[in-house]
Design an enzyme around this catalytic site. Structure first.
Site, PDB file in Angstrom:
ATOM      1  N   GLU A   1       9.152 -15.080   0.009  1.00 16.78           N
ATOM      2  CA  GLU A   1      10.459 -14.423   0.107  1.00 16.78           C
ATOM      3  C   GLU A   1      10.367 -13.486   1.301  1.00 16.78           C
ATOM      4  OE1 GLU A   1      13.542 -11.447  -2.263  1.00 16.78           O
ATOM      5  OE2 GLU A   1      11.555 -11.850  -3.094  1.00 16.78           O
TER       6      GLU A   1
ATOM      7  N   CYS B   1      15.360  -6.697   1.106  1.00 18.87           N
ATOM      8  CA  CYS B   1      15.398  -7.917   1.927  1.00 18.87           C
ATOM      9  C   CYS B   1      16.794  -8.521   1.961  1.00 18.87           C
ATOM     10  CB  CYS B   1      14.369  -8.920   1.436  1.00 18.87           C
ATOM     11  SG  CYS B   1      14.549  -9.371  -0.299  1.00 18.87           S
TER      12      CYS B   1
ATOM     13  N   GLU C   1       0.813  -1.218   0.000  1.00 24.38           N
ATOM     14  CA  GLU C   1       0.000   0.000   0.000  1.00 24.38           C
ATOM     15  C   GLU C   1       0.843   1.264   0.000  1.00 24.38           C
ATOM     16  OE1 GLU C   1      -0.670  -1.774   4.244  1.00 24.38           O
ATOM     17  OE2 GLU C   1      -0.293  -2.535   2.223  1.00 24.38           O
TER      18      GLU C   1
ATOM     19  N   GLY D   1       7.713 -10.249   1.849  1.00 27.09           N
ATOM     20  CA  GLY D   1       7.445  -9.405   3.012  1.00 27.09           C
ATOM     21  C   GLY D   1       8.070  -9.987   4.263  1.00 27.09           C
TER      22      GLY D   1
ATOM     23  N   THR E   1       4.169 -11.862   8.578  1.00 27.42           N
ATOM     24  CA  THR E   1       3.086 -11.857   7.597  1.00 27.42           C
ATOM     25  C   THR E   1       3.130 -13.100   6.731  1.00 27.42           C
ATOM     26  OG1 THR E   1       3.185  -9.437   7.581  1.00 27.42           O
ATOM     27  CG2 THR E   1       1.975 -10.502   5.792  1.00 27.42           C
ATOM     28  N   GLY E   2       4.329 -13.572   6.412  1.00 27.87           N
ATOM     29  CA  GLY E   2       4.460 -14.791   5.619  1.00 27.87           C
ATOM     30  C   GLY E   2       3.824 -15.992   6.292  1.00 27.87           C
TER      31      GLY E   2
END
Length: 319
Positions: free
Chosen positions: A236, A270, A164, A214, A218-219
């Site tokens: 990832e 990342c 977002e 992310g 959250t994964g």
């Protein structure tokens, strides 16, 4: 319009004309069902510069249905024909590279130079998968289901939910794909929050594969949401990436690599080199030289081509 003209327009008006503000579903920009909006911010100026659709599960239902319809024709299309469309996509990305890079710099806060590199990389990605489209032989490749280009090359259709904080270039890419010849519904982009858009997308029973980039937390939620439908998932996630420098290394080359690894996109990658391990014999020399170089880096607004751009949000800065 040239890159310089776009930059001048932005600093004069505080925004750019013609930025996408709706979802891209079934080959067209489409208002959110609830007709809600949310702001996207210029991190370099710490202010909103545009608004976009705040979607929900109803928008996801429309996008998934469009992708499901489009997959019948797209999946049956000759691989060489799919490759030709991906090749035209690469050409359009290059033709519109200046605008894409300026918008990406504004949305993310990264430097314009970095954004230009990202756009060039996106074009190369579509070039690559344009060539791969008629050469997929059933091998199981970890990259084959990650990202829009390989998914389309394999004959799949896509519903993408961008972060977002950075929604605009994903919407622009979906429009480019459609103009390149992708069937309506082949690539759909639904914008909004992770809770209101991301969660219903990964839990949708008609979604057969999920690719997520992310955080670890959250994964885990993505895997749990996909599990009831036995949807395949590729994740990832975040981590800590060490850079190791041995005593026999070319220290100047090592310093260049270290600076790029940790300061590119202000470290918001990342794979950022967030750990530096140096053999004791050259430790002090490398640290001294690295500190000198780092202290000379100039931060600033991404469109002014600084050495280091802004962090993406106040929340990220605090974290």
């Amino acid at each position: 319009m040239t890159t310089d003209a776009l930059i001048a327009e932005y600093f004069a008006s505080g925004t750019l004309q013609g930025l996408p503000q709706d979802h891209f579903i079934d080959g067209a920009f489409t208002r959110a069902v609830a007709n809600r909006k949310m702001d996207t911010f210029d991190p370099g100026a710490a202010r909103a510069f545009h608004s976009f659709a705040a979607g929900d599960a109803n928008d996801i239902d429309h996008a998934v249905a469009a992708a499901k319809r489009a997959q019948r024709a797209w999946g049956r299309m000759k691989p060489s024909a799919r490759g030709a469309i991906l090749q035209r996509t690469a050409q359009l990305i290059r033709a519109e590279a200046g605008r894409l890079a300026v918008v990406e710099s504004l949305d993310s806060g990264k430097t314009l130079t970095e954004a230009e590199g990202d756009v060039a990389g996106a074009a190369r990605c579509f070039d690559y998968y344009a060539g791969a489209a008629d050469k997929l032989q059933g091998d199981s490749l970890s990259t084959a289901a990650r990202g829009i280009a390989p998914a389309l090359a394999a004959g799949c259709t896509v519903v993408a939910k961008p972060a977002e904080q950075t929604p605009l270039t994903a919407l622009m890419l979906a429009d480019i794909l459609y103009r390149a010849g992708l069937p309506a519904g082949g690539c759909n982009v639904v914008t909004g929050t992770g809770i209101e858009v991301g969660s219903p997308l990964v839990a949708h029973p008609d979604v057969r594969h999920v690719t997520f980039t992310g955080s670890v937390r959250t994964g885990i939620g993505v895997m749990q949401a996909a599990a009831p439908n036995v949807t395949s998932v590729v994740l990832e996630l975040g981590g800590k990436s060490p850079v190791v420098v041995m005593a026999d290394a070319n220290l100047e080359a090592a310093i260049e690599g270290i600076l790029g690894a940790i300061y590119e996109n202000a470290g918001q990658i990342c794979s950022a080199g967030s750990r530096l391990v140096v053999e004791r014999a050259v430790h002090q020399e490398l640290v001294d030289r690295l500190a000198t170089r780092a202290s000379a880096l100039k931060p600033g607004h991404g469109l002014r081509r600084p050495d280091v751009g802004a962090l993406n949000s106040a929340a990220h800065l605090e974290k």
